[in-house]
Design a protein around this motif. Sequence first.
Motif, PDB file in Angstrom:
ATOM      1  N   GLN A 175       0.820  -1.209   0.000  1.00  0.00           N
ATOM      2  CA  GLN A 175       0.000   0.000   0.000  1.00  0.00           C
ATOM      3  C   GLN A 175       0.861   1.271   0.000  1.00  0.00           C
ATOM      4  O   GLN A 175       0.491   2.274  -0.600  1.00  0.00           O
ATOM      5  N   TRP A 176       2.017   1.209   0.654  1.00  0.00           N
ATOM      6  CA  TRP A 176       2.934   2.353   0.613  1.00  0.00           C
ATOM      7  C   TRP A 176       3.442   2.594  -0.808  1.00  0.00           C
ATOM      8  O   TRP A 176       3.706   3.725  -1.192  1.00  0.00           O
ATOM      9  N   ARG A 177       3.577   1.527  -1.588  1.00  0.00           N
ATOM     10  CA  ARG A 177       4.087   1.645  -2.964  1.00  0.00           C
ATOM     11  C   ARG A 177       3.003   2.080  -3.958  1.00  0.00           C
ATOM     12  O   ARG A 177       3.296   2.438  -5.089  1.00  0.00           O
ATOM     13  N   ALA A 178       1.755   2.060  -3.518  1.00  0.00           N
ATOM     14  CA  ALA A 178       0.642   2.426  -4.392  1.00  0.00           C
ATOM     15  C   ALA A 178       0.725   3.913  -4.754  1.00  0.00           C
ATOM     16  O   ALA A 178       1.277   4.717  -4.007  1.00  0.00           O
ATOM     17  N   PRO A 179       0.160   4.267  -5.899  1.00  0.00           N
ATOM     18  CA  PRO A 179       0.177   5.681  -6.303  1.00  0.00           C
ATOM     19  C   PRO A 179      -0.571   6.563  -5.296  1.00  0.00           C
ATOM     20  O   PRO A 179      -1.554   6.144  -4.698  1.00  0.00           O
ATOM     21  N   SER A 180      -0.057   7.759  -5.134  1.00  0.00           N
ATOM     22  CA  SER A 180      -0.750   8.766  -4.329  1.00  0.00           C
ATOM     23  C   SER A 180      -1.582   9.625  -5.284  1.00  0.00           C
ATOM     24  O   SER A 180      -1.639   9.358  -6.486  1.00  0.00           O
ATOM     25  N   LEU A 181      -2.181  10.660  -4.762  1.00  0.00           N
ATOM     26  CA  LEU A 181      -2.923  11.587  -5.613  1.00  0.00           C
ATOM     27  C   LEU A 181      -1.989  12.504  -6.406  1.00  0.00           C
ATOM     28  O   LEU A 181      -2.432  13.195  -7.311  1.00  0.00           O
ATOM     29  N   LEU A 182      -0.698  12.487  -6.074  1.00  0.00           N
ATOM     30  CA  LEU A 182       0.283  13.281  -6.814  1.00  0.00           C
ATOM     31  C   LEU A 182       0.825  12.455  -7.984  1.00  0.00           C
ATOM     32  O   LEU A 182       1.353  11.361  -7.768  1.00  0.00           O
ATOM     33  N   PRO A 183       0.707  12.952  -9.188  1.00  0.00           N
ATOM     34  CA  PRO A 183       1.162  12.186 -10.366  1.00  0.00           C
ATOM     35  C   PRO A 183       2.624  11.757 -10.246  1.00  0.00           C
ATOM     36  O   PRO A 183       3.505  12.570  -9.965  1.00  0.00           O
ATOM     37  N   GLY A 184       2.868  10.465 -10.411  1.00  0.00           N
ATOM     38  CA  GLY A 184       4.223   9.926 -10.381  1.00  0.00           C
ATOM     39  C   GLY A 184       4.784   9.661  -8.997  1.00  0.00           C
ATOM     40  O   GLY A 184       5.908   9.201  -8.875  1.00  0.00           O
ATOM     41  N   TRP A 185       4.012   9.946  -7.975  1.00  0.00           N
ATOM     42  CA  TRP A 185       4.480   9.749  -6.604  1.00  0.00           C
ATOM     43  C   TRP A 185       3.665   8.673  -5.917  1.00  0.00           C
ATOM     44  O   TRP A 185       2.438   8.677  -5.959  1.00  0.00           O
ATOM     45  N   SER A 186       4.377   7.763  -5.238  1.00  0.00           N
ATOM     46  CA  SER A 186       3.705   6.781  -4.393  1.00  0.00           C
ATOM     47  C   SER A 186       3.447   7.420  -3.027  1.00  0.00           C
ATOM     48  O   SER A 186       3.928   8.512  -2.727  1.00  0.00           O
ATOM     49  N   ARG A 187       2.716   6.698  -2.197  1.00  0.00           N
ATOM     50  CA  ARG A 187       2.525   7.158  -0.820  1.00  0.00           C
ATOM     51  C   ARG A 187       3.872   7.255  -0.107  1.00  0.00           C
ATOM     52  O   ARG A 187       4.081   8.136   0.724  1.00  0.00           O
ATOM     53  N   ALA A 188       4.779   6.341  -0.429  1.00  0.00           N
ATOM     54  CA  ALA A 188       6.113   6.364   0.174  1.00  0.00           C
ATOM     55  C   ALA A 188       6.872   7.629  -0.226  1.00  0.00           C
ATOM     56  O   ALA A 188       7.611   8.193   0.595  1.00  0.00           O
ATOM     57  N   HIS A 189       6.701   8.074  -1.469  1.00  0.00           N
ATOM     58  CA  HIS A 189       7.320   9.334  -1.886  1.00  0.00           C
ATOM     59  C   HIS A 189       6.781  10.493  -1.046  1.00  0.00           C
ATOM     60  O   HIS A 189       7.539  11.354  -0.601  1.00  0.00           O
ATOM     61  N   VAL A 190       5.474  10.525  -0.848  1.00  0.00           N
ATOM     62  CA  VAL A 190       4.853  11.613  -0.085  1.00  0.00           C
ATOM     63  C   VAL A 190       5.356  11.597   1.358  1.00  0.00           C
ATOM     64  O   VAL A 190       5.730  12.638   1.912  1.00  0.00           O
ATOM     65  N   ALA A 191       5.408  10.417   1.974  1.00  0.00           N
ATOM     66  CA  ALA A 191       5.885  10.307   3.353  1.00  0.00           C
ATOM     67  C   ALA A 191       7.337  10.763   3.462  1.00  0.00           C
ATOM     68  O   ALA A 191       7.707  11.479   4.400  1.00  0.00           O
ATOM     69  N   THR A 192       8.155  10.368   2.500  1.00  0.00           N
ATOM     70  CA  THR A 192       9.556  10.772   2.512  1.00  0.00           C
ATOM     71  C   THR A 192       9.676  12.280   2.324  1.00  0.00           C
ATOM     72  O   THR A 192      10.477  12.938   2.993  1.00  0.00           O
ATOM     73  N   HIS A 193       8.862  12.831   1.446  1.00  0.00           N
ATOM     74  CA  HIS A 193       8.870  14.278   1.224  1.00  0.00           C
ATOM     75  C   HIS A 193       8.518  15.030   2.506  1.00  0.00           C
ATOM     76  O   HIS A 193       9.166  16.032   2.852  1.00  0.00           O
ATOM     77  N   VAL A 194       7.526  14.553   3.232  1.00  0.00           N
ATOM     78  CA  VAL A 194       7.132  15.192   4.490  1.00  0.00           C
ATOM     79  C   VAL A 194       8.291  15.134   5.490  1.00  0.00           C
ATOM     80  O   VAL A 194       8.634  16.141   6.132  1.00  0.00           O
ATOM     81  N   ALA A 195       8.922  13.968   5.611  1.00  0.00           N
ATOM     82  CA  ALA A 195      10.015  13.813   6.568  1.00  0.00           C
ATOM     83  C   ALA A 195      11.228  14.661   6.191  1.00  0.00           C
ATOM     84  O   ALA A 195      11.813  15.338   7.053  1.00  0.00           O
ATOM     85  N   ARG A 196      11.618  14.639   4.929  1.00  0.00           N
ATOM     86  CA  ARG A 196      12.783  15.426   4.514  1.00  0.00           C
ATOM     87  C   ARG A 196      12.485  16.926   4.571  1.00  0.00           C
ATOM     88  O   ARG A 196      13.362  17.730   4.879  1.00  0.00           O
TER      89      ARG A 196
END
Length: 101
Positions: A35-56
């Motif tokens: 589920q973390w690898r699934a696409p987020s609402l942001l084009p080209g970003w998974s949920r994991a990308h979004v979580a990493t973006h928030v943390a960084r």
Amino acid sequence: MLNLVNQGQVEPVRRRIAEATQRLLGDTIRLSDEQWRAPSLLPGWSRAHVATHVARGADAMREALAASRAQQTQPLYPSPQEKYAALERGAERSGLDLQID
């Protein structure tokens, strides 16, 4: 350095940040690695990308604030290339690692 913010103004903000963080962690704790690898609402970003973006982003803001307190300037990220490389590396982590971060 002039202190323009009194403690009475800071505590409610800190409390709201802590509450929002707890809600975010509570909402995501049940996600599987798939589920973390699934696409987020942001084009080209998974949920994991979004979580990493928030943390960084939080790390970058903390460092910028520390620099500001020392009356120094510091970019949020060393370079756009390093920012995106860190995002890609972070998005490859497990759900547990994303939660911990």
